[in-house]
Design an enzyme around this catalytic site. Sequence first.
Site, PDB file in Angstrom:
ATOM      1  CB  SER A  14      -0.955  -0.046   1.198  1.00 26.72           C
ATOM      2  OG  SER A  14      -0.228  -0.171   2.414  1.00 26.72           O
ATOM      3  CG  ASP A 188       1.225  10.659   7.629  1.00 27.03           C
ATOM      4  OD1 ASP A 188       1.827   9.707   8.190  1.00 27.03           O
ATOM      5  OD2 ASP A 188       0.688  10.548   6.519  1.00 27.03           O
ATOM      6  CG  HIS A 191       2.251   7.307   5.109  1.00 22.08           C
ATOM      7  ND1 HIS A 191       1.152   8.121   5.258  1.00 22.08           N
ATOM      8  CD2 HIS A 191       1.849   6.239   4.385  1.00 22.08           C
ATOM      9  CE1 HIS A 191       0.120   7.590   4.636  1.00 22.08           C
ATOM     10  NE2 HIS A 191       0.512   6.435   4.104  1.00 22.08           N
TER      11      HIS A 191
END
Length: 257
Positions: A14, A188, A191
């Site tokens: 992802s 964040d 990530h």
Amino acid sequence: MVGPARPLFVLFGSSIVQMSYDVGGWGAILADIYSRRADILVRGYFGWNSRRAVNVLDQVFPKDAAVKPSLVIVYFGGNDSMGPHPSGLGPHVPLPEYVENMRKIAIHLKSLSDSTRIIFLSCPPVNETLINGSSSSGIFSEIIRTNELCQQYSEACIKLCQEINVPFVDLFTACQRKDDWRNACFTDGIHFSAEGSKVVVEEILKVLREADWKPSLHWKSMPIEFSEDSPDDLVAADGKTTLNPSSWTYYREIQWD
């Protein structure tokens, strides 16, 4: 395709994979470490879960491909582990289905060739405080990401890997070994930052170093392309010989093992 052919490593997952070539990202670090040894291909898809991954396995990894990957590093779980949305929409995948999806991914990758190796990355922790206070809360419907859920999916992935004999990296544990990991490892809250990416690389290299694979896929054990001495190399201080730069690593911030 350009030649000579090198071993092919594929990063499949992802957004943590898609963004791995950001400045200081773990994919970029691996590409540097394996320069002149292997080609690293990124197949990362922002927002994807294991369900979507299973649906495209034959397209991303066709069994009749002329070139088969030597290594596939797989990461899914962060989006799967999000809490379910009341509408039934969204990336949440129930834990039993997530496990079976990861099993299907492993089975498909193993079927590509006898020499294709696999490493699974488990779900890392998150900075819950940063996520809950994010300005993106006005863009998305309620996002439920907790470390309790991340740990459940991480442990389920590891248990599956032990069952089907797939090497793994326990990112949930590895990240938390770092001081102030909530702020140090993430940009964040989800990530990886440059510091978090170093943790990922260190753990991947540890697996590659310890794996009983023939041939070894650890970078120090792999041949360097065009590594022969040449009179066209830089001239040494003695003025009579040349210096072969093919294995130089002095420019790296970290001298990886």
